[in-house]
Design a protein around this motif. Structure first.
Motif, PDB file in Angstrom:
ATOM      1  N   PHE A 129       0.845  -1.190   0.000  1.00  0.00           N
ATOM      2  CA  PHE A 129       0.000   0.000   0.000  1.00  0.00           C
ATOM      3  C   PHE A 129       0.877   1.236   0.000  1.00  0.00           C
ATOM      4  N   GLU A 131       0.150   5.480   0.054  1.00  0.00           N
ATOM      5  CA  GLU A 131      -0.889   6.507   0.119  1.00  0.00           C
ATOM      6  C   GLU A 131      -0.840   7.488  -1.049  1.00  0.00           C
ATOM      7  N   VAL A 134      -3.347   5.813  -4.134  1.00  0.00           N
ATOM      8  CA  VAL A 134      -4.535   5.174  -3.572  1.00  0.00           C
ATOM      9  C   VAL A 134      -5.456   4.625  -4.660  1.00  0.00           C
ATOM     10  N   LYS A 137      -4.049   1.482  -6.188  1.00  0.00           N
ATOM     11  CA  LYS A 137      -4.116   0.360  -5.242  1.00  0.00           C
ATOM     12  C   LYS A 137      -5.545  -0.151  -5.085  1.00  0.00           C
ATOM     13  N   GLU A 138      -6.535   0.739  -5.172  1.00  0.00           N
ATOM     14  CA  GLU A 138      -7.934   0.301  -5.132  1.00  0.00           C
ATOM     15  C   GLU A 138      -8.264  -0.552  -6.354  1.00  0.00           C
TER      16      GLU A 138
END
Length: 166
Positions: A129, A131, A134, A137-138
């Motif tokens: 992961f 940040e 994001v 990664k989703e």
């Protein structure tokens, strides 16, 4: 030159046919109709029903009022997804997640005879992961869940095909 290529291709084809190689075929089920007790909004249920009907030999009954027409009943007792934090950095920020999806099911006859005792399939994948990425990664998470779901469906289909008599 052309003759060599032809002979090599013929030799390759002969060696593959001699070793028993064959493409995987649609499974043969011991039933013709199955009642699928999967929730309406379940993506796992939708994919499972679609794959069962894809072979053309099985009719999936989804309406509970028509359950008497089914040869067997597939009960999906649990269909869940989980996401757990498994790694953080020194400042406490998430660095690694574990995605888990599971399905618990059984197959029985209308009279209640268990053909497949309650069985559970659980798959998990680890994902890093970041940040700053994001959205990416989703998307990766969604792809991993979809891949795990397809794997579960294929495992269920193989287990349904393994039972040869009702």
């Amino acid at each position: 030159m052309q003759r060599r290529v032809f002979l090599l291709a013929a030799a390759a084809a002969a060696s593959l046919s001699g070793c028993g190689f064959a493409l995987r075929k649609a499974p043969n089920y011991a039933f013709k109709t199955i009642y699928s007790g999967v929730g309406e909004g379940s993506t796992l249920g939708t994919e499972l029903n679609r794959n069962l009907e894809a072979g053309g030999t099985v009719k999936v009954i989804r309406d509970a009022r028509l359950i008497e027409q089914a040869d067997v009943i597939l009960d999906v007792l649990l269909d869940q997804r989980e996401k757990t934090v498994v790694g953080v950095n020194a400042s406490g920020q998430v660095r690694e997640l574990q995605l888990r999806t599971g399905c618990r099911f059984q197959r029985r006859t209308l009279k209640g005879k268990l053909l497949i005792a309650p069985d559970e399939i659980v798959l998990q994948r680890d994902i890093s992961f970041n940040e700053s990425a994001v959205l990416a990664k989703e998307t990766e998470e969604a792809l991993l869940y979809r891949d795990m779901q397809s794997d579960i469906v294929q495992q269920i289909l193989r287990r349904l095909a393994a039972v040869k008599e009702l």
